[in-house]
Design a protein around this motif. Structure first.
Motif, PDB file in Angstrom:
ATOM      1  N   LEU A  95       0.827  -1.206   0.000  1.00  0.00           N
ATOM      2  CA  LEU A  95       0.000   0.000   0.000  1.00  0.00           C
ATOM      3  C   LEU A  95       0.862   1.256   0.000  1.00  0.00           C
ATOM      4  O   LEU A  95       0.581   2.213  -0.724  1.00  0.00           O
ATOM      5  CB  LEU A  95      -0.967  -0.007   1.193  1.00  0.00           C
ATOM      6  N   ARG A  96       1.914   1.257   0.776  1.00  0.00           N
ATOM      7  CA  ARG A  96       2.806   2.433   0.777  1.00  0.00           C
ATOM      8  C   ARG A  96       3.508   2.602  -0.565  1.00  0.00           C
ATOM      9  O   ARG A  96       3.716   3.723  -1.023  1.00  0.00           O
ATOM     10  CB  ARG A  96       3.836   2.332   1.899  1.00  0.00           C
ATOM     11  N   THR A  97       3.868   1.499  -1.183  1.00  0.00           N
ATOM     12  CA  THR A  97       4.472   1.576  -2.511  1.00  0.00           C
ATOM     13  C   THR A  97       3.472   2.151  -3.503  1.00  0.00           C
ATOM     14  O   THR A  97       3.813   2.996  -4.335  1.00  0.00           O
ATOM     15  CB  THR A  97       4.969   0.189  -2.969  1.00  0.00           C
ATOM     16  N   LEU A  98       2.215   1.722  -3.396  1.00  0.00           N
ATOM     17  CA  LEU A  98       1.172   2.262  -4.260  1.00  0.00           C
ATOM     18  C   LEU A  98       0.980   3.757  -3.999  1.00  0.00           C
ATOM     19  O   LEU A  98       0.867   4.548  -4.938  1.00  0.00           O
ATOM     20  CB  LEU A  98      -0.143   1.517  -4.044  1.00  0.00           C
ATOM     21  N   GLU A  99       0.971   4.166  -2.736  1.00  0.00           N
ATOM     22  CA  GLU A  99       0.822   5.590  -2.419  1.00  0.00           C
ATOM     23  C   GLU A  99       1.976   6.398  -3.005  1.00  0.00           C
ATOM     24  O   GLU A  99       1.770   7.497  -3.540  1.00  0.00           O
ATOM     25  CB  GLU A  99       0.732   5.788  -0.906  1.00  0.00           C
ATOM     26  N   TRP A 100       3.186   5.866  -2.909  1.00  0.00           N
ATOM     27  CA  TRP A 100       4.354   6.546  -3.482  1.00  0.00           C
ATOM     28  C   TRP A 100       4.201   6.672  -4.995  1.00  0.00           C
ATOM     29  O   TRP A 100       4.392   7.750  -5.566  1.00  0.00           O
ATOM     30  CB  TRP A 100       5.626   5.765  -3.124  1.00  0.00           C
ATOM     31  N   SER A 101       3.835   5.563  -5.646  1.00  0.00           N
ATOM     32  CA  SER A 101       3.668   5.556  -7.097  1.00  0.00           C
ATOM     33  C   SER A 101       2.549   6.506  -7.518  1.00  0.00           C
ATOM     34  O   SER A 101       2.686   7.272  -8.477  1.00  0.00           O
ATOM     35  CB  SER A 101       3.361   4.128  -7.560  1.00  0.00           C
ATOM     36  N   GLU A 102       1.456   6.490  -6.786  1.00  0.00           N
ATOM     37  CA  GLU A 102       0.335   7.384  -7.091  1.00  0.00           C
ATOM     38  C   GLU A 102       0.695   8.849  -6.855  1.00  0.00           C
ATOM     39  O   GLU A 102       0.202   9.719  -7.558  1.00  0.00           O
ATOM     40  CB  GLU A 102      -0.891   6.999  -6.267  1.00  0.00           C
ATOM     41  N   GLY A 103       1.547   9.100  -5.868  1.00  0.00           N
ATOM     42  CA  GLY A 103       2.013  10.472  -5.658  1.00  0.00           C
ATOM     43  C   GLY A 103       2.746  10.994  -6.874  1.00  0.00           C
ATOM     44  O   GLY A 103       2.539  12.132  -7.308  1.00  0.00           O
ATOM     45  N   ARG A 104       3.582  10.155  -7.448  1.00  0.00           N
ATOM     46  CA  ARG A 104       4.309  10.538  -8.663  1.00  0.00           C
ATOM     47  C   ARG A 104       3.344  10.750  -9.827  1.00  0.00           C
ATOM     48  O   ARG A 104       3.469  11.713 -10.578  1.00  0.00           O
ATOM     49  CB  ARG A 104       5.340   9.480  -9.012  1.00  0.00           C
ATOM     50  N   LEU A 105       2.368   9.844  -9.971  1.00  0.00           N
ATOM     51  CA  LEU A 105       1.377  10.003 -11.030  1.00  0.00           C
ATOM     52  C   LEU A 105       0.513  11.239 -10.793  1.00  0.00           C
ATOM     53  O   LEU A 105       0.100  11.901 -11.745  1.00  0.00           O
ATOM     54  CB  LEU A 105       0.488   8.767 -11.124  1.00  0.00           C
TER      55      LEU A 105
END
Length: 181
Positions: free
Chosen positions: A40-50
């Motif tokens: 989930l944190r990896t997804l949040e990081w990736s979504e932050g970039r997107l």
């Protein structure tokens, strides 16, 4: 994300990730608590970039339709096993048993995409570029279409690739937004 892209989630173990980053699996569990939290944190990081990229694309001085196409282009996976979408699929799958905090965080990510799309649709309507539709309802339907077709691309469903999906979505947008009222 690099490990997901290279090996897929089925081979992403805490031990393998620990070796990759020079840390023990125990240290990873100490910092993240569980593999679910790490994902989930990896997804949040990736979504932050997107999210930064999405904001940049939507802020351009261009017609609403051009920016809508850019939004769709950012949303749809690049292809089979797209790491961002692979991660999304795993988080969605694991969210069935997730707690309220994890579900709220996932909803926040989804909500950001939705709010940006609603705002863009409302702008296009107010400028006369799009016909009058309820922006919230149209956004919900468009995102459902994007999710469904994107899953097909991400899992490598035969006969469904990114160009195919983009054509379908373009037709949906033309029919729904540009057709005569």
């Amino acid at each position: 994300m690099a490990m997901i892209a290279e090996r897929g989630l089925e081979k992403l173990t805490m031990a393998a990730l620990g070796r990759e980053v020079g840390m023990s699996s125990g240290h990873l569990l100490y910092y993240f608590g569980s593999k679910d939290e790490l994902l989930l944190r990896t997804l949040e990081w990736s979504e932050g970039r997107l999210g930064v990229e999405r904001a940049r694309l939507l802020a351009r001085a261009a017609p609403a339709r051009e920016r809508l196409d850019a939004y769709v282009g950012l949303y749809v996976p690049d292809g089979h096993r797209d790491p961002h979408w692979t991660l999304w699929l795993e988080v969605w799958n694991r969210s069935q048993g997730a707690g309220d905090d994890a579900r709220d965080r996932q909803a926040a990510i989804e909500g950001a995409w939705h709010r940006d799309l609603v705002a863009l649709l409302a702008e296009g309507i107010s400028r006369g570029e799009f016909r009058r539709v309820d922006p919230d309802r149209f956004a919900a339907r468009l995102r459902a279409l994007l999710d469904g077709l994107s899953i097909h691309v991400a899992i490598g469903l035969r006969g469904t690739d990114r160009p195919h999906v983009l054509r379908h979505v373009r037709e949906f947008l033309d029919d729904g937004l540009l057709a005569d009222a």
